[in-house]
Design a protein around this motif. Structure first.
Motif, PDB file in Angstrom:
ATOM      1  N   GLU A   1      -8.710 153.099  20.675  1.00  0.00           N
ATOM      2  CA  GLU A   1      -9.975 152.487  21.100  1.00  0.00           C
ATOM      3  C   GLU A   1     -10.914 152.331  19.905  1.00  0.00           C
ATOM      4  O   GLU A   1     -11.540 151.279  19.723  1.00  0.00           O
ATOM      5  CB  GLU A   1     -10.633 153.341  22.183  1.00  0.00           C
ATOM      6  N   LYS A   2     -11.003 153.380  19.113  1.00  0.00           N
ATOM      7  CA  LYS A   2     -11.877 153.334  17.932  1.00  0.00           C
ATOM      8  C   LYS A   2     -11.363 152.258  16.955  1.00  0.00           C
ATOM      9  O   LYS A   2     -12.161 151.502  16.386  1.00  0.00           O
ATOM     10  CB  LYS A   2     -11.892 154.717  17.274  1.00  0.00           C
ATOM     11  N   THR A   3     -10.037 152.170  16.784  1.00  0.00           N
ATOM     12  CA  THR A   3      -9.444 151.164  15.914  1.00  0.00           C
ATOM     13  C   THR A   3      -9.771 149.767  16.431  1.00  0.00           C
ATOM     14  O   THR A   3     -10.151 148.877  15.658  1.00  0.00           O
ATOM     15  CB  THR A   3      -7.919 151.366  15.813  1.00  0.00           C
ATOM     16  N   ASN A   4      -9.641 149.549  17.717  1.00  0.00           N
ATOM     17  CA  ASN A   4      -9.955 148.242  18.318  1.00  0.00           C
ATOM     18  C   ASN A   4     -11.430 147.892  18.140  1.00  0.00           C
ATOM     19  O   ASN A   4     -11.779 146.738  17.836  1.00  0.00           O
ATOM     20  CB  ASN A   4      -9.563 148.218  19.791  1.00  0.00           C
ATOM     21  N   GLN A   5     -12.303 148.886  18.326  1.00  0.00           N
ATOM     22  CA  GLN A   5     -13.740 148.642  18.144  1.00  0.00           C
ATOM     23  C   GLN A   5     -14.036 148.250  16.686  1.00  0.00           C
ATOM     24  O   GLN A   5     -14.812 147.335  16.421  1.00  0.00           O
ATOM     25  CB  GLN A   5     -14.544 149.886  18.542  1.00  0.00           C
ATOM     26  N   THR A   6     -13.408 148.972  15.772  1.00  0.00           N
ATOM     27  CA  THR A   6     -13.606 148.691  14.344  1.00  0.00           C
ATOM     28  C   THR A   6     -13.085 147.298  14.002  1.00  0.00           C
ATOM     29  O   THR A   6     -13.740 146.533  13.284  1.00  0.00           O
ATOM     30  CB  THR A   6     -12.898 149.757  13.479  1.00  0.00           C
ATOM     31  N   MET A   7     -11.920 146.960  14.529  1.00  0.00           N
ATOM     32  CA  MET A   7     -11.344 145.633  14.277  1.00  0.00           C
ATOM     33  C   MET A   7     -12.238 144.530  14.849  1.00  0.00           C
ATOM     34  O   MET A   7     -12.469 143.513  14.196  1.00  0.00           O
ATOM     35  CB  MET A   7      -9.936 145.537  14.877  1.00  0.00           C
TER      36      MET A   7
END
Length: 125
Positions: free
Chosen positions: A19-25
């Motif tokens: 989720e954090k990776t998706n938000q960052t992306m």
């Protein structure tokens, strides 16, 4: 149970990481899109400014050329008038000199001699 608990926690950590990776992306995509739009707008503004500057330079060049052409025409007319006046003065002087030479050698017209003699007599009296 401890191993189930560890597996559950590992799954939670993995989910949060994704989720954090998706938000960052997503955030990076938005920033990249904003940068792209800003670059495009800057390029368009620069292009428009360049076009305006070129048009202004063309207009100024045209105005300068027209003013120079008018000045040249005025100078030509003025020079032509001066040359014409000078030519007339030279012709009159040459005519006067020719008359003086004719008069000196007695070749002047009788009418002119009578007029000149009469006027000389008037001046003498």
């Amino acid at each position: 149970m401890a191993s189930q608990d560890q597996g559950f926690r590992a799954g939670e950590a993995k989910g949060r990481t994704e989720e954090k990776t998706n938000q960052t992306m997503d955030s990076m995509r938005e920033k990249a899109e904003a940068a792209k739009n800003k670059t495009y707008e800057s390029a368009e503004a620069a292009k428009n400014k360049t076009t305006e500057t070129v048009e202004a330079a063309k207009d100024k060049s045209y105005e300068t050329a027209e003013a120079a052409k008018e000045k040249a025409h005025e100078g030509k007319e003025k020079t032509g008038g001066v040359l014409q006046k000078t030519g007339e003065q030279m012709r009159n002087m040459a005519h006067g000199a020719a008359d003086a030479v004719k008069h000196t050698f007695g070749m002047a017209n009788e009418d002119k001699d009578k007029h000149n003699t009469t006027s000389c007599r008037r001046d003498s009296n």
